[in-house]
Design a protein around this motif. Structure first.
Motif, PDB file in Angstrom:
ATOM      1  N   UNK A  13       0.685  -1.060  -0.172  1.00 43.10           N
ATOM      2  CA  UNK A  13       0.023  -0.119  -0.080  1.00 43.10           C
ATOM      3  C   UNK A  13       0.826   1.180   0.031  1.00 43.10           C
ATOM      4  N   UNK A  14       2.190   1.192  -0.265  1.00 38.23           N
ATOM      5  CA  UNK A  14       2.833   2.324  -0.282  1.00 38.23           C
ATOM      6  C   UNK A  14       3.580   2.570  -1.481  1.00 38.23           C
ATOM      7  N   UNK A  15       3.186   3.613  -2.275  1.00 42.58           N
ATOM      8  CA  UNK A  15       3.884   3.935  -3.516  1.00 42.58           C
ATOM      9  C   UNK A  15       5.064   4.661  -3.562  1.00 42.58           C
ATOM     10  N   UNK A  16       6.234   4.267  -3.838  1.00 46.04           N
ATOM     11  CA  UNK A  16       7.393   4.932  -3.636  1.00 46.04           C
ATOM     12  C   UNK A  16       7.637   5.365  -5.163  1.00 46.04           C
ATOM     13  N   UNK A  17       8.028   6.601  -5.198  1.00 45.06           N
ATOM     14  CA  UNK A  17       8.378   7.465  -6.403  1.00 45.06           C
ATOM     15  C   UNK A  17       9.537   8.161  -6.365  1.00 45.06           C
ATOM     16  N   UNK A  18      10.405   7.881  -7.107  1.00 40.84           N
ATOM     17  CA  UNK A  18      11.736   8.167  -7.336  1.00 40.84           C
ATOM     18  C   UNK A  18      12.190   9.181  -8.159  1.00 40.84           C
ATOM     19  N   UNK A  19      12.522  10.362  -8.262  1.00 36.82           N
ATOM     20  CA  UNK A  19      12.973  11.129  -9.436  1.00 36.82           C
ATOM     21  C   UNK A  19      14.219  10.576  -9.937  1.00 36.82           C
ATOM     22  N   UNK A  20      14.349  10.267 -10.942  1.00 40.48           N
ATOM     23  CA  UNK A  20      15.372   9.496 -11.905  1.00 40.48           C
ATOM     24  C   UNK A  20      16.051  10.015 -12.793  1.00 40.48           C
ATOM     25  N   UNK A  21      16.354  11.626 -12.749  1.00 37.41           N
ATOM     26  CA  UNK A  21      17.196  12.033 -13.750  1.00 37.41           C
ATOM     27  C   UNK A  21      18.577  12.699 -12.910  1.00 37.41           C
ATOM     28  N   UNK A  22      19.321  11.773 -12.209  1.00 36.07           N
ATOM     29  CA  UNK A  22      20.443  12.132 -11.644  1.00 36.07           C
ATOM     30  C   UNK A  22      21.328  13.026 -12.449  1.00 36.07           C
TER      31      UNK A  22
END
Length: 257
Positions: A13-22
């Motif tokens: 039930x946890x949506x993990x959103x990772x910005x992925x333009x390092x």
């Protein structure tokens, strides 16, 4: 979802959103705006998602705002142009599921579109916060307007007016209430996930009603907010109470912060 700039996964039930333009310090371009529009559509309608965690990949930055090299698509007619926050901000997209932001490194400019609408904001010891707009001759408006609803006005103005000449440290961010915890970098993501899972275990109708009631009260007078708040309880409480697993309600177990 066909996401190009963001990683997205849902577990328990946890949506993990990772910005992925390092390589671009997680700055947003038009594709990231489109990716977040799709994410908020998914999260808003997917009842398997109770809570969201937002974080940034790489070592240098959570996000430095808009990608000034690539830019974003804008209508040539100035009256038809829209604020990037209409893509990036969960509350503007009617998402009332809690957002936990985990900030490391630099958080600058347009990063505040997310930070201003976080429900819980934590950071690592190396985090710094600043708004570079005025240093480049740009009016700092949208981001500090949202920030002024989170921290004292004087602190907002200092961030907006000093531009690139000063950064807010993690310690100062804690003092003024911008963040609620400061952690060693290696503990940041685990702690964000832990907080999210504690919230996700609670009845989702009660959680979402609470988030919506509090945020929408910011646009009303105190009396209006209290009167509207009663209707939130009348609508949400019967649903939330039906979702309670009484065997899972903690009794005598709590942490002191």
């Amino acid at each position: 979802m066909d996401l190009k700039t963001v990683l997205f996964e849902v577990t328990d039930h946890v949506a993990t959103i990772t910005l992925n333009r390092p390589q671009a310090m997680n700055s947003f371009n038009q594709r990231m705006l489109d990716d977040f529009s799709a994410i908020w559509d998914r999260v808003r309608t997917d009842d398997d998602v109770h809570v969201m965690v937002l974080r940034g990949s790489g070592e240098r930055a959570f996000s430095t705002g808009m990608d000034v090299k690539e830019g974003i698509d804008r209508q040539p007619n100035v009256w038809s142009q829209t604020d990037p926050g209409e893509f990036l901000s969960p509350k503007l997209n009617q998402v009332w599921k809690p957002l936990v932001c985990a900030v490391h490194g630099m958080a600058a400019g347009g990063a505040f579109y997310w930070l201003n609408e976080a429900d819980i904001l934590i950071c690592s010891q190396d985090a710094t916060f600043f708004d570079p707009h005025v240093s480049y001759g740009l009016t700092a408006a949208l981001e500090p307007i949202g920030l002024a609803r989170r921290i004292p006005l004087g602190e907002t103005l200092r961030i907006a007016l000093l531009g690139l000449d000063e950064r807010l440290s993690a310690a100062r961010a804690l003092q003024i209430g911008l963040v609620s915890e400061v952690l060693p970098g290696e503990q940041l993501w685990d702690r964000a996930d832990e907080i999210a899972r504690i919230i996700a275990a609670k009845p989702p109708a009660a959680i979402q009603g609470t988030v919506r009631a509090i945020w929408e009260s910011l646009d009303a007078t105190r009396t209006q907010a209290l009167r509207t708040g009663l209707s939130y309880t009348q609508i949400g409480n019967p649903i939330g109470k039906a979702e309670v697993d009484r065997s899972a309600v903690p009794r005598g177990r709590w942490t002191l912060r």
